[in-house]
Design an enzyme around this catalytic site. Structure first.
Site, mmCIF file in Angstrom:
data_model
loop_
_atom_site.group_PDB
_atom_site.id
_atom_site.type_symbol
_atom_site.label_atom_id
_atom_site.label_comp_id
_atom_site.label_asym_id
_atom_site.label_seq_id
_atom_site.Cartn_x
_atom_site.Cartn_y
_atom_site.Cartn_z
ATOM 1 N N HIS A 197 23.527 -55.420 22.580
ATOM 2 C CA HIS A 197 22.253 -55.854 21.898
ATOM 3 C C HIS A 197 22.299 -57.321 21.573
ATOM 4 O O HIS A 197 22.663 -57.523 20.383
ATOM 5 C CB HIS A 197 21.691 -54.856 20.992
ATOM 6 N N GLU A 246 20.099 -54.239 25.572
ATOM 7 C CA GLU A 246 18.986 -54.209 24.725
ATOM 8 C C GLU A 246 18.501 -55.271 24.291
ATOM 9 O O GLU A 246 19.174 -56.312 23.804
ATOM 10 C CB GLU A 246 19.453 -53.063 23.655
ATOM 11 N N HIS A 251 20.594 -44.397 17.975
ATOM 12 C CA HIS A 251 20.646 -44.930 16.480
ATOM 13 C C HIS A 251 21.145 -43.897 15.188
ATOM 14 O O HIS A 251 20.394 -43.115 15.116
ATOM 15 C CB HIS A 251 19.158 -45.694 15.936
#
Length: 237
Positions: A43, A70, A190
């Site tokens: 990410h 991401e 997450h």
């Protein structure tokens, strides 16, 4: 079986803290795949405080499982993804100063923008996923954008899990059921951890992939990376 994609951002954070190349993120990506992970997630953020844009390019030749990138689809991010052509791009509405991802997309408000971005990625044979809060209306909105998958933002579940796991999981189950009905794939990520991943996987119908970084790396400090990856794989069966 639900696939495990290991987010290696924290490895880059550790590397960057000393300014050298230890630990090496490319070697770590090779290792987690060798240990059984079915994907590698990164990410990159605009300030490159952990994964750098160059890392994204360097990882492309060595990720032979699934490569998931991401990020917020700003122009620099979109250009990078189109050049690398990973297996999957996960769209996350990060603010520039966000420490970590802290909200999903409003797929109704941002329908036109998401539709345009997703169309470009899909024309380049890149699977798309939208990061979403557990809201059935947002799942329905995601369908209208043309996305292949959604990624359920699981921080709220992780926070409530120890208090009342049956209540914590309800909105996620509802979203997964709706996504399955609409033909949209379901990912999640997450704050999932060894403590809560088995329960989450067992309750979510059609869960295709989980992306786990912070907890997995933290647990690995005590238990070892290879051991922890196999512990996750056993819980995801």
């Amino acid at each position: 079986m639900t696939k495990l994609s290991v987010n290696i951002n924290k490895i880059a954070t550790l590397r960057n803290s000393r300014g050298g190349d230890m630990p090496n993120v490319v070697q770590f990506a090779k290792d987690v795949q060798e240990f059984g992970a079915q994907g590698v997630t990164i990410h990159p953020r605009p300030d490159e405080r952990h994964i750098r844009y160059q890392d994204a390019y360097d990882l492309k030749p060595v990720v032979y499982t699934e490569y998931n990138i991401e990020g917020n689809p700003i122009s620099k991010f979109v250009d990078m993804v189109l050049k690398i052509k990973p297996t999957q791009v996960t769209l996350v509405p990060d603010a520039v100063d966000a420490i970590t991802s802290n909200a999903g997309w409003d797929t109704i408000k941002h329908k036109d923008f998401l539709t345009e971005v997703i169309k470009e990625f899909k024309q380049n044979n890149i699977r798309t996923s939208i990061f979403l809060d557990p809201d059935v209306k947002q799942v329905e909105g995601a369908l209208a954008t043309g996305t292949d998958r959604i990624e359920l933002y699981t921080e709220a579940f992780a926070h409530e899990y120890s208090l009342d796991n049956t209540e914590a999981i309800k909105p996620y189950v509802a979203c997964a059921i709706k996504a399955n009905e609409l033909g949209v794939g379901v990912n999640a990520g997450h704050d999932l951890s060894l403590d809560n991943i088995k329960f989450f996987k067992e309750q979510i119908p059609g869960l295709l992939e989980v992306s786990i970084g912070h907890a997995l790396i933290s647990e690995s400090l005590y238990l070892g990376v290879e051991n922890v990856i196999n512990m996750y794989l056993n819980k995801l069966k």
